[in-house]
Scaffold this active site. Structure first.
Site, PDB file in Angstrom:
ATOM      1  N   CYS A 177       0.800  -1.221   0.000  1.00 41.82           N
ATOM      2  CA  CYS A 177       0.000   0.000   0.000  1.00 41.82           C
ATOM      3  C   CYS A 177       0.832   1.270   0.000  1.00 41.82           C
ATOM      4  O   CYS A 177       0.277   2.376   0.024  1.00 41.82           O
ATOM      5  CB  CYS A 177      -0.974  -0.045   1.172  1.00 41.82           C
ATOM      6  SG  CYS A 177      -1.936  -1.572   1.149  1.00 41.82           S
ATOM      7  N   HIS A 310      -2.841   8.157   6.032  1.00 37.21           N
ATOM      8  CA  HIS A 310      -3.061   6.836   5.440  1.00 37.21           C
ATOM      9  C   HIS A 310      -4.457   6.365   5.871  1.00 37.21           C
ATOM     10  O   HIS A 310      -5.221   5.900   5.042  1.00 37.21           O
ATOM     11  CB  HIS A 310      -1.970   5.872   5.880  1.00 37.21           C
ATOM     12  CG  HIS A 310      -2.014   4.566   5.181  1.00 37.21           C
ATOM     13  ND1 HIS A 310      -1.931   4.440   3.811  1.00 37.21           N
ATOM     14  CD2 HIS A 310      -2.161   3.298   5.653  1.00 37.21           C
ATOM     15  CE1 HIS A 310      -2.018   3.166   3.476  1.00 37.21           C
ATOM     16  NE2 HIS A 310      -2.161   2.450   4.565  1.00 37.21           N
ATOM     17  N   HIS A 347      -9.824   1.829   0.118  1.00 33.97           N
ATOM     18  CA  HIS A 347      -8.371   1.675   0.064  1.00 33.97           C
ATOM     19  C   HIS A 347      -7.986   1.193  -1.333  1.00 33.97           C
ATOM     20  O   HIS A 347      -8.320   0.077  -1.723  1.00 33.97           O
ATOM     21  CB  HIS A 347      -7.937   0.667   1.125  1.00 33.97           C
ATOM     22  CG  HIS A 347      -6.469   0.669   1.408  1.00 33.97           C
ATOM     23  ND1 HIS A 347      -5.527   1.100   0.492  1.00 33.97           N
ATOM     24  CD2 HIS A 347      -5.761   0.310   2.521  1.00 33.97           C
ATOM     25  CE1 HIS A 347      -4.322   0.982   1.021  1.00 33.97           C
ATOM     26  NE2 HIS A 347      -4.439   0.524   2.248  1.00 33.97           N
TER      27      HIS A 347
END
Lengths: 424, 92
Positions: A177, A310, A347
């Site tokens: 990620c 994040h 996400h």
């Protein structure tokens, strides 16, 4: 990571154009409109049968616009060979190049100075899953060899390079990620050093069963749309999409009579070096990446006006991230306006850092921090200044940072500044 | 495929069914038009898929060195190639 020396980085790097594909649709405009409205794109989805899973929401990108596919065909792309992630990437690149006033395809000579730096976690995994579903069901006609052509994780970046005629360095980073943010950091280095004159930097990932089932198995997915930094959060929501930034030397952009959307002032990265999936609960690694990015930008933590976190919405991530923010910003950690983009688009995994970089550029360019929906209360243990329900005007905002934290303990941070003219 | 369909018709149907050519009908395929590049615009992956489909449909084996441009130039050429391989004796 040692902070890079600003003295060794003589060329300031401008963001000349941006492009995005998200659960809000194909383009930056639907993304920004959706984010400002705090109306989440996470909800029921149709990509595959998810009845066997624990959770049933995702932020799915609507089907590609027919006019876009027609443009690709007219340009000689074999659309049947492209994965969804390829299509997302190509659309984001097309939009970013147009916004930068650049042609969709560079001439042979000019293309040699153009590089592509991309992040992805799963490339054409969805198409490979279609192949395998047909293969194991004995339905050979559904198990098309052609579905496998776009399987590779480098597919989206390669598609962008091929389509744009970028003949400079082309590389795909896959560090879970953090991939998108790390790709942008690599592009920053390449433009600063003069290795390339134009960088197409970004990432792309599509919703697929591998990641949907994987995060469900880890019990890291919220049954409701994810709630970063909120009380009772249960995990993340999977999204999909792409984002591309066109990075050029600031001086070249100004010489061409154009204004930057923002300046990419610095990048930093680090690794927790601790665990396969869990973040360092102290947030020390995430703090190191953020500190390195600020040092690289030649800025102090006190100068940061907004943060794009994040903020996955997992209990562990958000707690560790709060720890990192406290280490970097001290008492200001709970006062700096903070955007949690994943609450709205989910996400995007290997593409998340790229999409959030675009959102951070928009924050400075539009002078607003986008909100998150605020149905659940604040998390007393991670009391960030999360912007809720309506956009927060930030007209004097000059510096914004974006963090990306990943499996494997990889951390990346990007620092953008608003371009206020040569005298600023 | 109905009984008695000609080899070219069967090949056209294989192309449509296996290569997912959007909006294409068998009667739209010109038997003499190039399959690759111009014409139908097939690519090398299509060629592989077509070989697998033809092998299964006609019960023949096609070696890699037989996948030459001439044999795969058009539906007509491919039909001649397949007909040449459809021996009256069962394949061993």
């Amino acid at each position: 990571m040692e902070p890079r020396s600003a003295a060794a980085s003589p060329r300031p790097v401008a963001v000349a154009g941006i492009g995005a594909v998200s659960g809000f649709g194909w383009g930056v405009a639907p993304l920004w409109d959706g984010l400002r409205a705090a109306r989440t794109a996470i909800g029921p989805f149709r990509r595959f049968d998810h009845r066997g899973h624990r959770t049933h929401v995702a932020a799915e990108v609507p089907p590609p616009p027919p006019a876009f596919l027609a443009r690709l065909r007219a340009a000689g792309e074999n659309v049947r060979r492209l994965s969804l992630a390829d299509l997302f990437a190509l659309h984001a690149a097309e939009e970013a190049l147009a916004g930068a006033g650049l042609p969709p395809r560079f001439a042979a000579g000019a293309g040699a100075e153009v590089g592509v730096f991309f992040g992805s976690s799963t490339g054409g995994m969805w198409e490979s899953e279609l192949f395998l579903a047909g293969w194991f069901a004995g339905r050979r006609r559904q198990a098309r060899l052609g579905s496998l052509v776009s399987q590779q994780v480098n597919g989206p970046g390669d598609a962008v390079a091929r389509h744009a005629g970028a003949g400079g360095p082309v590389a795909t980073l896959s560090s879970a990620c953090a991939s998108g943010a790390l790709a942008i950091a690599a592009a920053l280095d390449a433009v600063r050093s003069g290795e390339v004159e134009i960088a197409l930097a970004g990432g792309s990932d599509s919703l697929c069963q591998l990641t949907y089932a994987g995060f469900n198995s880890l019990r890291a997915v919220d049954e409701a749309p994810c709630r970063p930094f909120r009380a009772g959060r249960q995990g993340l929501s999977i999204g999909e999409g792409a984002a591309v930034l066109v990075l050029v030397p600031l001086a070249a952009l100004l010489a061409a009579g154009r204004q930057p959307l923002a300046v990419l002032a610095g990048a930093g990265s680090s690794c927790d070096a601790l665990h396969m999936t869990a973040p360092d609960p102290s947030g020390a690694g995430a703090a190191a990446a953020l500190a390195a990015a600020l040092a690289d930008a030649g800025l102090s933590a006190d100068e940061v006006d907004a943060i794009n976190a994040h903020g996955t919405g997992t209990p562990l991530n958000d707690a560790a991230e709060w720890g990192a923010l406290r280490q970097v910003f001290g008492a200001r950690a709970g006062r700096i306006p903070l955007a949690a983009t994943k609450a709205l688009v989910g996400h995007l995994l290997g593409s998340a850092g790229a999409l959030e970089a675009v959102v951070t550029v928009l924050c400075l360019d539009r002078g607003e921090v986008h909100p998150a929906p605020g149905p659940s209360g604040p998390d007393a243990e991670s009391p960030v200044a999360l912007v809720l329900d309506r956009p927060l005007p930030l007209p004097a905002g000059r510096v914004a940072a974006s963090s990306s934290l990943a499996f494997g303990g990889a951390n990346a941070a990007l620092v953008f500044t608003r371009w206020a003219g040569a005298g600023a | 495929m109905p009984e008695g369909a000609t080899v070219p018709d069967r090949i056209k149907r294989l192309i449509i069914d296996n290569l997912h050519l959007e909006g294409m009908q068998p009667e739209m395929i010109d038997e003499n038009a190039p399959l690759f590049g111009e014409g139908l615009g097939l690519d090398s992956v299509d060629a592989l898929e077509l070989v697998v489909a033809i092998e299964k449909e006609f019960g023949i084996k096609i070696k890699s060195n037989e996948m030459e441009r001439q044999a795969f130039a058009s539906v007509a050429a491919l039909s001649r190639f397949v007909e040449g391989r459809l021996s009256p004796h069962p394949l061993t």
